[in-house]
Design a protein around this motif. Sequence first.
Motif, PDB file in Angstrom:
ATOM      1  N   VAL A  29       0.971  -1.200   0.067  1.00  0.00           N
ATOM      2  CA  VAL A  29      -0.163   0.046  -0.028  1.00  0.00           C
ATOM      3  C   VAL A  29       0.805   1.314   0.054  1.00  0.00           C
ATOM      4  O   VAL A  29       1.670   1.318   0.788  1.00  0.00           O
ATOM      5  CB  VAL A  29      -0.919   0.155   1.285  1.00  0.00           C
ATOM      6  CG1 VAL A  29      -1.896   1.489   1.340  1.00  0.00           C
ATOM      7  CG2 VAL A  29      -1.710  -1.326   1.222  1.00  0.00           C
ATOM      8  N   GLU A  30       0.570   2.336  -0.750  1.00  0.00           N
ATOM      9  CA  GLU A  30       1.074   3.620  -0.575  1.00  0.00           C
ATOM     10  C   GLU A  30       1.017   4.275   0.628  1.00  0.00           C
ATOM     11  O   GLU A  30      -0.294   4.428   0.764  1.00  0.00           O
ATOM     12  CB  GLU A  30       1.051   4.278  -2.096  1.00  0.00           C
ATOM     13  CG  GLU A  30       1.882   3.415  -3.283  1.00  0.00           C
ATOM     14  CD  GLU A  30       1.579   4.415  -4.372  1.00  0.00           C
ATOM     15  OE1 GLU A  30       0.486   5.306  -4.651  1.00  0.00           O
ATOM     16  OE2 GLU A  30       2.518   4.212  -5.446  1.00  0.00           O
ATOM     17  N   TRP A  42       6.320   4.916   1.429  1.00  0.00           N
ATOM     18  CA  TRP A  42       6.055   3.585   0.623  1.00  0.00           C
ATOM     19  C   TRP A  42       5.392   3.746  -0.661  1.00  0.00           C
ATOM     20  O   TRP A  42       4.446   4.131  -0.770  1.00  0.00           O
ATOM     21  CB  TRP A  42       5.072   2.552   1.836  1.00  0.00           C
ATOM     22  CG  TRP A  42       5.528   2.310   3.103  1.00  0.00           C
ATOM     23  CD1 TRP A  42       6.079   1.205   3.501  1.00  0.00           C
ATOM     24  CD2 TRP A  42       5.766   3.012   4.298  1.00  0.00           C
ATOM     25  NE1 TRP A  42       6.502   1.263   4.688  1.00  0.00           N
ATOM     26  CE2 TRP A  42       6.209   2.247   5.146  1.00  0.00           C
ATOM     27  CE3 TRP A  42       5.158   4.294   4.731  1.00  0.00           C
ATOM     28  CZ2 TRP A  42       6.398   2.687   6.543  1.00  0.00           C
ATOM     29  CZ3 TRP A  42       5.507   4.768   5.830  1.00  0.00           C
ATOM     30  CH2 TRP A  42       5.967   4.143   6.901  1.00  0.00           C
ATOM     31  N   VAL A  43       6.167   3.078  -1.588  1.00  0.00           N
ATOM     32  CA  VAL A  43       5.624   3.154  -2.708  1.00  0.00           C
ATOM     33  C   VAL A  43       5.394   1.494  -3.368  1.00  0.00           C
ATOM     34  O   VAL A  43       6.271   0.469  -3.085  1.00  0.00           O
ATOM     35  CB  VAL A  43       6.168   3.788  -3.953  1.00  0.00           C
ATOM     36  CG1 VAL A  43       6.152   5.162  -3.774  1.00  0.00           C
ATOM     37  CG2 VAL A  43       7.751   3.279  -3.970  1.00  0.00           C
ATOM     38  N   ALA A  55       7.881   7.148  -8.816  1.00  0.00           N
ATOM     39  CA  ALA A  55       6.732   6.905  -8.246  1.00  0.00           C
ATOM     40  C   ALA A  55       6.736   7.743  -6.830  1.00  0.00           C
ATOM     41  O   ALA A  55       5.755   8.499  -6.535  1.00  0.00           O
ATOM     42  CB  ALA A  55       6.571   5.513  -7.689  1.00  0.00           C
ATOM     43  N   VAL A  56       7.626   7.941  -6.373  1.00  0.00           N
ATOM     44  CA  VAL A  56       7.970   8.844  -5.295  1.00  0.00           C
ATOM     45  C   VAL A  56       7.759  10.234  -5.700  1.00  0.00           C
ATOM     46  O   VAL A  56       6.753  11.163  -5.066  1.00  0.00           O
ATOM     47  CB  VAL A  56       9.253   8.794  -4.569  1.00  0.00           C
ATOM     48  CG1 VAL A  56       9.792   9.810  -3.709  1.00  0.00           C
ATOM     49  CG2 VAL A  56       9.606   7.421  -3.990  1.00  0.00           C
ATOM     50  N   ILE A  63       0.509  14.935  -3.294  1.00  0.00           N
ATOM     51  CA  ILE A  63       0.285  15.130  -1.827  1.00  0.00           C
ATOM     52  C   ILE A  63       0.363  16.549  -1.893  1.00  0.00           C
ATOM     53  O   ILE A  63      -0.647  17.261  -1.130  1.00  0.00           O
ATOM     54  CB  ILE A  63       1.001  14.191  -1.058  1.00  0.00           C
ATOM     55  CG1 ILE A  63       0.703  12.876  -1.255  1.00  0.00           C
ATOM     56  CG2 ILE A  63       1.040  14.673   0.498  1.00  0.00           C
ATOM     57  CD1 ILE A  63      -0.725  12.091  -0.742  1.00  0.00           C
ATOM     58  N   LEU A  64       1.420  17.241  -2.535  1.00  0.00           N
ATOM     59  CA  LEU A  64       1.652  18.677  -2.118  1.00  0.00           C
ATOM     60  C   LEU A  64       1.063  19.427  -3.170  1.00  0.00           C
ATOM     61  O   LEU A  64       1.219  20.672  -2.919  1.00  0.00           O
ATOM     62  CB  LEU A  64       3.297  18.825  -2.095  1.00  0.00           C
ATOM     63  CG  LEU A  64       3.978  17.967  -1.133  1.00  0.00           C
ATOM     64  CD1 LEU A  64       5.599  18.043  -1.199  1.00  0.00           C
ATOM     65  CD2 LEU A  64       3.669  18.218   0.574  1.00  0.00           C
ATOM     66  N   SER A  65       0.349  18.877  -3.989  1.00  0.00           N
ATOM     67  CA  SER A  65      -0.310  19.906  -5.416  1.00  0.00           C
ATOM     68  C   SER A  65       0.955  20.664  -5.812  1.00  0.00           C
ATOM     69  O   SER A  65       0.666  21.891  -5.904  1.00  0.00           O
ATOM     70  CB  SER A  65      -1.346  20.873  -4.492  1.00  0.00           C
ATOM     71  OG  SER A  65      -2.431  20.157  -4.055  1.00  0.00           O
TER      72      SER A  65
END
Length: 89
Positions: A29-30, A42-43, A55-56, A63-65
């Motif tokens: 799970v990410e 976690w990716v 992916a990171v 998440i940070l837009s």
Amino acid sequence: MTNPTPDTIFDLLDMAGELRIRVVPGAKVERLAIENSVLKIWVRTAPEDGKANKAVVALLARILSLPIGNIQIVKGQTSRDKRVQLTLK
């Protein structure tokens, strides 16, 4: 454990606008967490040919837009411990 908010992630930036992260590739799970002032990510992607790094960056951008182009891994391309430069302007 709740996901850190964008504000708590931005609070981890150093004076150079860099963020210390620790990556766990191949996760089921990410998710994100903060441990000892380091953002742990976690990716699902395996660490092959830079795919986990991409992916990171994509996850952080979401998440940070921020645009993907505003996030760059500046140290640790082949390590789980990385430094990421965020350009906020």
